[in-house]
Design a protein around this motif. Structure first.
Motif, PDB file in Angstrom:
ATOM      1  N   THR A   1       0.845  -1.188   0.000  1.00  0.00           N
ATOM      2  CA  THR A   1       0.000   0.000   0.000  1.00  0.00           C
ATOM      3  C   THR A   1       0.882   1.240   0.000  1.00  0.00           C
ATOM      4  OG1 THR A   1      -1.900   1.050   1.097  1.00  0.00           O
ATOM      5  CG2 THR A   1      -0.166   0.204   2.525  1.00  0.00           C
ATOM      6  N   THR A   2       0.248   2.388  -0.026  1.00  0.00           N
ATOM      7  CA  THR A   2       0.952   3.667   0.088  1.00  0.00           C
ATOM      8  C   THR A   2       0.205   4.533   1.093  1.00  0.00           C
ATOM      9  OG1 THR A   2      -0.337   4.587  -1.750  1.00  0.00           O
ATOM     10  CG2 THR A   2       1.812   3.604  -2.289  1.00  0.00           C
ATOM     11  N   LEU A   3       0.822   5.629   1.475  1.00  0.00           N
ATOM     12  CA  LEU A   3       0.191   6.562   2.399  1.00  0.00           C
ATOM     13  C   LEU A   3      -0.629   7.600   1.644  1.00  0.00           C
ATOM     14  CD1 LEU A   3       3.114   7.260   4.911  1.00  0.00           C
ATOM     15  CD2 LEU A   3       1.121   5.794   5.272  1.00  0.00           C
ATOM     16  N   THR A   4      -1.818   7.898   2.172  1.00  0.00           N
ATOM     17  CA  THR A   4      -2.612   8.990   1.613  1.00  0.00           C
ATOM     18  C   THR A   4      -2.047  10.324   2.070  1.00  0.00           C
ATOM     19  OG1 THR A   4      -4.127   9.111   3.493  1.00  0.00           O
ATOM     20  CG2 THR A   4      -4.658   7.511   1.752  1.00  0.00           C
ATOM     21  N   LYS A   5      -2.540  11.386   1.496  1.00  0.00           N
ATOM     22  CA  LYS A   5      -2.106  12.729   1.898  1.00  0.00           C
ATOM     23  C   LYS A   5      -2.355  12.940   3.392  1.00  0.00           C
ATOM     24  CE  LYS A   5      -2.952  17.650   1.078  1.00  0.00           C
ATOM     25  NZ  LYS A   5      -3.751  18.657   0.312  1.00  0.00           N
ATOM     26  N   ARG A   6      -3.528  12.534   3.865  1.00  0.00           N
ATOM     27  CA  ARG A   6      -3.869  12.726   5.275  1.00  0.00           C
ATOM     28  C   ARG A   6      -2.959  11.897   6.177  1.00  0.00           C
ATOM     29  NH1 ARG A   6      -4.199  15.647   9.245  1.00  0.00           N
ATOM     30  NH2 ARG A   6      -5.481  14.944  10.982  1.00  0.00           N
ATOM     31  N   GLU A   7      -2.639  10.678   5.763  1.00  0.00           N
ATOM     32  CA  GLU A   7      -1.762   9.822   6.566  1.00  0.00           C
ATOM     33  C   GLU A   7      -0.348  10.400   6.639  1.00  0.00           C
ATOM     34  OE1 GLU A   7      -4.157   5.647   5.668  1.00  0.00           O
ATOM     35  OE2 GLU A   7      -2.501   6.278   4.377  1.00  0.00           O
ATOM     36  N   LYS A   8       0.108  11.017   5.559  1.00  0.00           N
ATOM     37  CA  LYS A   8       1.405  11.691   5.589  1.00  0.00           C
ATOM     38  C   LYS A   8       1.373  12.868   6.556  1.00  0.00           C
ATOM     39  CE  LYS A   8       2.699  10.437   0.845  1.00  0.00           C
ATOM     40  NZ  LYS A   8       2.893  10.945  -0.542  1.00  0.00           N
ATOM     41  N   GLU A   9       0.246  13.571   6.593  1.00  0.00           N
ATOM     42  CA  GLU A   9       0.095  14.695   7.528  1.00  0.00           C
ATOM     43  C   GLU A   9       0.156  14.217   8.972  1.00  0.00           C
ATOM     44  OE1 GLU A   9      -2.735  17.469   4.610  1.00  0.00           O
ATOM     45  OE2 GLU A   9      -3.617  16.373   6.290  1.00  0.00           O
ATOM     46  N   ILE A  10      -0.466  13.054   9.251  1.00  0.00           N
ATOM     47  CA  ILE A  10      -0.419  12.494  10.603  1.00  0.00           C
ATOM     48  C   ILE A  10       1.027  12.214  11.001  1.00  0.00           C
ATOM     49  CG2 ILE A  10      -0.998  10.455  11.989  1.00  0.00           C
ATOM     50  CD1 ILE A  10      -3.677  10.361  10.457  1.00  0.00           C
ATOM     51  N   CYS A  11       1.791  11.615  10.092  1.00  0.00           N
ATOM     52  CA  CYS A  11       3.207  11.342  10.370  1.00  0.00           C
ATOM     53  C   CYS A  11       3.964  12.625  10.666  1.00  0.00           C
ATOM     54  CB  CYS A  11       3.840  10.611   9.186  1.00  0.00           C
ATOM     55  SG  CYS A  11       3.207   8.935   8.920  1.00  0.00           S
ATOM     56  N   MET A  12       3.664  13.671   9.920  1.00  0.00           N
ATOM     57  CA  MET A  12       4.352  14.950  10.140  1.00  0.00           C
ATOM     58  C   MET A  12       3.980  15.546  11.494  1.00  0.00           C
ATOM     59  SD  MET A  12       6.525  15.749   7.880  1.00  0.00           S
ATOM     60  CE  MET A  12       6.723  17.473   8.373  1.00  0.00           C
ATOM     61  N   GLU A  13       2.727  15.371  11.906  1.00  0.00           N
ATOM     62  CA  GLU A  13       2.273  15.962  13.172  1.00  0.00           C
ATOM     63  C   GLU A  13       2.920  15.311  14.386  1.00  0.00           C
ATOM     64  OE1 GLU A  13      -1.757  17.259  13.775  1.00  0.00           O
ATOM     65  OE2 GLU A  13      -2.227  16.954  11.659  1.00  0.00           O
ATOM     66  N   ILE A  14       3.291  14.041  14.272  1.00  0.00           N
ATOM     67  CA  ILE A  14       3.908  13.378  15.425  1.00  0.00           C
ATOM     68  C   ILE A  14       5.436  13.404  15.370  1.00  0.00           C
ATOM     69  CG2 ILE A  14       1.890  11.875  15.668  1.00  0.00           C
ATOM     70  CD1 ILE A  14       3.579   9.579  14.615  1.00  0.00           C
ATOM     71  N   LYS A  15       6.005  13.826  14.251  1.00  0.00           N
ATOM     72  CA  LYS A  15       7.462  13.769  14.048  1.00  0.00           C
ATOM     73  C   LYS A  15       8.228  14.531  15.127  1.00  0.00           C
ATOM     74  CE  LYS A  15      11.091  14.880  10.710  1.00  0.00           C
ATOM     75  NZ  LYS A  15      11.387  15.383   9.325  1.00  0.00           N
ATOM     76  N   LYS A  16       7.804  15.732  15.421  1.00  0.00           N
ATOM     77  CA  LYS A  16       8.530  16.572  16.383  1.00  0.00           C
ATOM     78  C   LYS A  16       8.623  15.885  17.740  1.00  0.00           C
ATOM     79  CE  LYS A  16       8.525  21.183  18.474  1.00  0.00           C
ATOM     80  NZ  LYS A  16       7.815  22.504  18.544  1.00  0.00           N
ATOM     81  N   THR A  17       7.527  15.276  18.184  1.00  0.00           N
ATOM     82  CA  THR A  17       7.521  14.595  19.483  1.00  0.00           C
ATOM     83  C   THR A  17       8.414  13.365  19.459  1.00  0.00           C
ATOM     84  OG1 THR A  17       5.290  15.386  19.949  1.00  0.00           O
ATOM     85  CG2 THR A  17       6.071  13.517  21.243  1.00  0.00           C
ATOM     86  N   LEU A  18       8.355  12.600  18.375  1.00  0.00           N
ATOM     87  CA  LEU A  18       9.203  11.402  18.272  1.00  0.00           C
ATOM     88  C   LEU A  18      10.680  11.766  18.368  1.00  0.00           C
ATOM     89  CD1 LEU A  18       7.452   9.346  15.438  1.00  0.00           C
ATOM     90  CD2 LEU A  18       7.134   9.169  17.912  1.00  0.00           C
ATOM     91  N   LYS A  19      11.074  12.813  17.686  1.00  0.00           N
ATOM     92  CA  LYS A  19      12.481  13.218  17.693  1.00  0.00           C
ATOM     93  C   LYS A  19      12.878  13.793  19.052  1.00  0.00           C
ATOM     94  CE  LYS A  19      14.472  14.964  14.039  1.00  0.00           C
ATOM     95  NZ  LYS A  19      15.347  13.877  13.591  1.00  0.00           N
ATOM     96  N   LYS A  20      11.996  14.583  19.627  1.00  0.00           N
ATOM     97  CA  LYS A  20      12.287  15.176  20.934  1.00  0.00           C
ATOM     98  C   LYS A  20      12.477  14.098  21.995  1.00  0.00           C
ATOM     99  CE  LYS A  20      10.252  18.111  24.530  1.00  0.00           C
ATOM    100  NZ  LYS A  20       9.025  18.838  24.956  1.00  0.00           N
ATOM    101  N   GLU A  21      11.671  13.044  21.949  1.00  0.00           N
ATOM    102  CA  GLU A  21      11.745  11.972  22.945  1.00  0.00           C
ATOM    103  C   GLU A  21      12.718  10.867  22.546  1.00  0.00           C
ATOM    104  OE1 GLU A  21      10.389  12.464  25.766  1.00  0.00           O
ATOM    105  OE2 GLU A  21       9.282  14.260  25.139  1.00  0.00           O
TER     106      GLU A  21
END
Length: 317
Positions: free
Chosen positions: A248-268
Motif C-alpha cells: 500500500t501507500t500513504l494517503t495525503k492525510r496519513e502523511k500529515e499524521i506522520c508529520m504531526e507526530i514527528k517533532k515529538t518522536l524526535k524530541k523523545e
C-alpha cells in the motif's frame, strides 16, 4: 562494510531466539543487517540487566559472524557498546518499567550507548496512551474503569473496541456492540479484572475491514508501510492472528499524521517507531518493539533494516 578501524558494536536486549520466527522477525532482520555491515553483535535478556553505582551491565552473548549461533555468556558493561536496542516484547509490566529505569539511570551518567529506543521515551509514552497526546488524529477514545462512562460511550457510538493498556499483539482487545448490552458490559468488566488496570474504550472504525496500516518511522520519517487485512469476519488485523499483509501507500492525510507526530518522536528520541492507522486515524504508536520491516521488504522491496543502520551509523560520524 563500514570502514572505521574500530568495529562498531550493538547489543539487542530481546526475547530468546527460540521464541522468534527467524524468517520474519524484525529484530532478527536488524541483527542480520548489522552483521552484514561489519558490526559486532551481541544479545542479552532483560532479566540479566544489573545496575551498580553509576553504570549498568548485563550478561551478554556474542552472535557468531556466521549464522545466528550465540557464544558463551560474558559480563559486559553497557558503555562498551555503541548501540543498545530495547527489543523485548510487552507486556509493559513492572519488570519492563524497572528495566527502563535502570537504563535511564545508566544514560544519565554515561555517553554510550545510543539507545533504540530511548528508555525515557519508552517509559513515558506507552503504546496505547501515547496517541492520546494527538487526540485530534484519533477515533473517539477514553481510558476508564467506570462502567457508567463505558455505557455512555456504548450508547453514543453503538460499537466499541475495548483494549487493555499494556499488552501486545491483539491480546486483551475485544469488539462490543449495544445490540447485546449485557455481553458488552461483561467483556468490559472481565478485561478490567483480568489485567487490573483501566481500559481503553474506543469508537469502532468500520474501515478496518479494508485494512489497518502499519507505518514504520525512522528518526521521525515514514520510511515504509504495509496494509494488514483482517481475516473475513474478524476485526483484528495482526499478522500472527491471520491478518494478510498487502502492499500500500500513504494517503495525503496519513502523511500529515506522520508529520504531526514527528517533532515529538524526535524530541523523545524515539528513533524506531511503528504507528497504526485505520480510516486515516491514528490508533497506536508502537515504541517498544515495532515490527513489520520484513513484510515491507517482501512486498515493496524497501529495505528498512539497511535504511535504519545507514541512519544510525551516520549519527556516529
Amino acid at each position: 562494510m563500514i570502514k572505521n578501524k574500530k568495529r562498531k558494536s550493538a547489543i539487542f536486549q530481546m526475547d530468546p531466539f527460540n521464541k522468534l520466527n527467524l524468517d520474519s522477525d524484525t529484530s532478527i532482520s536488524l541483527i542480520k543487517e548489522a552483521k552484514s555491515q561489519g558490526i559486532d553483535v551481541w544479545i542479552s535478556y532483560p532479566s540479566e540487566l544489573s545496575y551498580e553505582m553509576n553504570k549498568a551491565f548485563t550478561i551478554a552473548y556474542r552472535v557468531s559472524r556466521e549464522g545466528l549461533r550465540v557464544c558463551s555468556p560474558q559480563r559486559k558493561d553497557l558503555d562498551k557498546f555503541d548501540f543498545f536496542f530495547i527489543r523485548q516484547d510487552p507486556p509493559f509490566d513492572m519488570s519492563y518499567l524497572t528495566n527502563c529505569y535502570l537504563l535511564e539511570l545508566h544514560k544519565s551518567f554515561n555517553k554510550k550507548p545510543f539507545f533504540v529506543n530511548d528508555p525515557s521515551g519508552i517509559k513515558n509514552f506507552t503504546e496505547k496512551i501515547f496517541p492520546l497526546y494527538f487526540y485530534k488524529l484519533m477515533p473517539k477514545s477514553c481510558i476508564t474503569e467506570d462502567k457508567e462512562i463505558f455505557l455512555k460511550m456504548l450508547h453514543k457510538y453503538k460499537r466499541l473496541v475495548v483494549k487493555t493498556l499494556y499488552n501486545k499483539g491483539g491480546e486483551g482487545v475485544v469488539k462490543v456492540s449495544d445490540e447485546n448490552k449485557k455481553k458488552a458490559i461483561n467483556e468490559f468488566l472481565e478485561i478490567k479484572k483480568k489485567y487490573s488496570v483501566p481500559v481503553v474504550v474506543q469508537e469502532f472504525l468500520d474501515g478496518v475491514i479494508y485494512g489497518d496500516k502499519r507505518v514504520i518511522l525512522i528518526d521521525g520519517k515514514p520510511e515504509g508501510v504495509i496494509n494488514r487485512i483482517p481475516k473475513k469476519g474478524e476485526f483484528k488485523a495482526n499478522l500472527h492472528l491471520g491478518g494478510q499483509a498487502k502492499q500500500t501507500t500513504l494517503t495525503k492525510r496519513e502523511k500529515e499524521i506522520c508529520m504531526e507526530i514527528k517533532k515529538t518522536l524526535k524530541k523523545e528520541k524515539l528513533f524506531f517507531v511503528g504507528i497504526d492507522l485505520i480510516n486515516e486515524k491514528l490508533t497506536e504508536i508502537n515504541v517498544t518493539s515495532p515490527t513489520g520491516i520484513v513484510q515491507i521488504l517482501n512486498l515493496s522491496g524497501i529495505d528498512l533494516a539497511k535504511k535504519l543502520w545507514q541512519k544510525l551509523l551516520k549519527k556516529m560520524t
